[in-house]
Design an enzyme around this catalytic site. Structure first.
Site, PDB file in Angstrom:
ATOM      1  N   HIS A 188       0.821  -1.230   0.000  1.00  0.00           N
ATOM      2  CA  HIS A 188       0.000   0.000   0.000  1.00  0.00           C
ATOM      3  C   HIS A 188       0.850   1.273   0.000  1.00  0.00           C
ATOM      4  O   HIS A 188       0.315   2.364  -0.235  1.00  0.00           O
ATOM      5  CB  HIS A 188      -0.936   0.023   1.218  1.00  0.00           C
ATOM      6  CG  HIS A 188      -1.969  -1.064   1.205  1.00  0.00           C
ATOM      7  ND1 HIS A 188      -2.869  -1.220   0.169  1.00  0.00           N
ATOM      8  CD2 HIS A 188      -2.237  -2.066   2.097  1.00  0.00           C
ATOM      9  CE1 HIS A 188      -3.647  -2.275   0.428  1.00  0.00           C
ATOM     10  NE2 HIS A 188      -3.288  -2.803   1.583  1.00  0.00           N
ATOM     11  N   ASP A 216      -2.665 -10.636  -2.621  1.00  0.00           N
ATOM     12  CA  ASP A 216      -3.281 -10.151  -1.382  1.00  0.00           C
ATOM     13  C   ASP A 216      -4.730  -9.754  -1.708  1.00  0.00           C
ATOM     14  O   ASP A 216      -5.013  -9.308  -2.818  1.00  0.00           O
ATOM     15  CB  ASP A 216      -2.500  -8.929  -0.884  1.00  0.00           C
ATOM     16  CG  ASP A 216      -2.939  -8.442   0.479  1.00  0.00           C
ATOM     17  OD1 ASP A 216      -2.224  -8.715   1.459  1.00  0.00           O
ATOM     18  OD2 ASP A 216      -4.005  -7.785   0.568  1.00  0.00           O
ATOM     19  N   HIS A 225      -6.364  -7.306  -0.806  1.00  0.00           N
ATOM     20  CA  HIS A 225      -6.503  -5.858  -1.017  1.00  0.00           C
ATOM     21  C   HIS A 225      -5.668  -5.432  -2.236  1.00  0.00           C
ATOM     22  O   HIS A 225      -4.605  -6.003  -2.494  1.00  0.00           O
ATOM     23  CB  HIS A 225      -6.004  -5.091   0.213  1.00  0.00           C
ATOM     24  CG  HIS A 225      -6.722  -5.459   1.478  1.00  0.00           C
ATOM     25  ND1 HIS A 225      -6.229  -6.412   2.356  1.00  0.00           N
ATOM     26  CD2 HIS A 225      -7.901  -5.023   1.983  1.00  0.00           C
ATOM     27  CE1 HIS A 225      -7.081  -6.533   3.367  1.00  0.00           C
ATOM     28  NE2 HIS A 225      -8.107  -5.720   3.166  1.00  0.00           N
ATOM     29  N   ASP A 280      -4.855 -13.001   2.940  1.00  0.00           N
ATOM     30  CA  ASP A 280      -6.122 -12.540   3.516  1.00  0.00           C
ATOM     31  C   ASP A 280      -7.334 -12.795   2.620  1.00  0.00           C
ATOM     32  O   ASP A 280      -8.441 -12.362   2.947  1.00  0.00           O
ATOM     33  CB  ASP A 280      -6.037 -11.060   3.936  1.00  0.00           C
ATOM     34  CG  ASP A 280      -5.238 -10.209   2.971  1.00  0.00           C
ATOM     35  OD1 ASP A 280      -4.925 -10.688   1.863  1.00  0.00           O
ATOM     36  OD2 ASP A 280      -4.929  -9.049   3.321  1.00  0.00           O
TER      37      ASP A 280
HETATM   38 ZN   LIG Z   1      -4.344  -7.316   2.463  1.00  0.00          ZN
END
Ligand SMILES: [Zn+2]
Length: 312
Positions: free
Chosen positions: A130, A167, A169, A250
């Site tokens: 991120h 991931d 996200h 995740d």
């Molecule tokens: Zn994540």
């Protein structure tokens, strides 16, 4: 069977995010426990060095790093973001953890290109995907995978590096960093809508960005089908010289931060499919980074599946 090198460091365990924070030290503890209990793989566990600023500067300007590290408190926690995302925090040991996490990637690149090993896993925290050029967010401060990609290009003259991010996200940071850079492929499969909100299929960079947003109710078969047609097919066409993985676990059904329902064994299949591309185009060279994954039991199982597939 080839061996795997794992880089980690106790400084990465020491980073504290406060009580009830999902990105907690136990994540790395169970991962390292799991790794130590895998007998059948030839794993060599090494200490990650501290990253040097000059290498981090290939992605993040020194002004950003100076400001970030000037906020490190002598005790307690300091948030680096405004509300509503006040959960990206620095503690007194954060600087060492951040530099070790990035240093793991840099040293992995050295070992990879010097022919020590072809499969490396960076068991580190904080995560990185991120982190944008000048913005920490989503528990990330320095983009470990991005710095490693630029270092591979800069130091070893590689022309094409791919980063594959599974991931749950979207890696908004990695996308932002390489958005106008044709030499780096970025492919991400992620739940959408979900934090950070980016990662639409229409975000294509200069033809180097491949986003596969999925809803939380995809089946495991649908997940693999989408991953294969939207990401793997395109990285195959790109023919990278090295593949970097942003490995977040995740999308597992037990994970508390997202709704996708993968099983631990799916991470074997996903990783194996990436290794196949690396065998075809990249002389088998893969560096993987721990990103997210917040259920301890799932992490323990998924790491085993991931490393088993990496070692093949
Ligand atoms: Zn994540």
């Amino acid at each position: 069977m080839e061996g795997i090198t794992v880089f980690s460091h106790s400084d990465c365990i020491a980073k504290d995010n406060g009580e009830n924070h999902p990105e907690r030290k136990e994540r790395l503890e169970v991962i390292l426990d799991s790794i130590k209990n895998i007998d059948e793989l030839n794993i060599s566990l090494k200490e990650a060095p501290l990253a040097d600023f000059k290498t981090i500067n290939l992605v993040h300007p020194q002004t950003y790093l100076d400001e970030l590290f000037s906020m490190v408190p002598s005790s307690g926690l300091v948030g680096v973001e405004k509300e509503p995302y006040a959960d990206t925090v620095l503690c007194s040991q954060s600087k060492e953890a951040i530099l070790r996490a990035c240093g793991a990637g840099i040293q992995s690149a050295n070992e990879l290109m010097n022919g020590v090993t072809k499969r490396l896993f960076c068991a580190v925290r904080p995560p990185g995907h991120h982190a944008e050029t000048t913005r920490a967010n989503g528990f990330c401060f320095v983009n470990n995978a991005a710095v490693t990609a630029r270092y591979l290009q800069n130091k070893f003259n590689l022309k094409k590096v791919a980063i594959i991010d599974f991931d749950v996200h979207h890696g908004n940071g990695t996308q932002e960093i390489f958005y106008t850079d044709k030499s780096v492929f970025y492919g991400s499969i992620h739940q959408h809508p979900l934090f950070p909100g980016t990662g639409l299929e229409s975000e294509t960079g200069v033809g180097n960005i491949f986003n596969a947003p999925i809803s939380s109710d995809v089946t495991r078969d649908q997940f693999m089908e989408i991953f294969s047609t939207k990401i793997l097919k395109n990285v195959d066409l790109f023919k990278p010289e090295v593949i970097i993985i942003s490995a977040g676990f995740d999308a597992h059904k037990r994970d508390p931060l997202a709704g996708v329902n993968l099983e631990s064994e799916d991470y074997f299949t996903i990783t194996q499919s990436i290794v196949e591309i690396a065998m075809r185009h990249s002389n088998g060279r893969v560096i993987s980074f721990l990103e997210g994954g917040y259920d301890l039991q799932a992490l323990s199982e998924c790491i085993k599946a991931h490393l088993e597939a990496l070692s093949n």
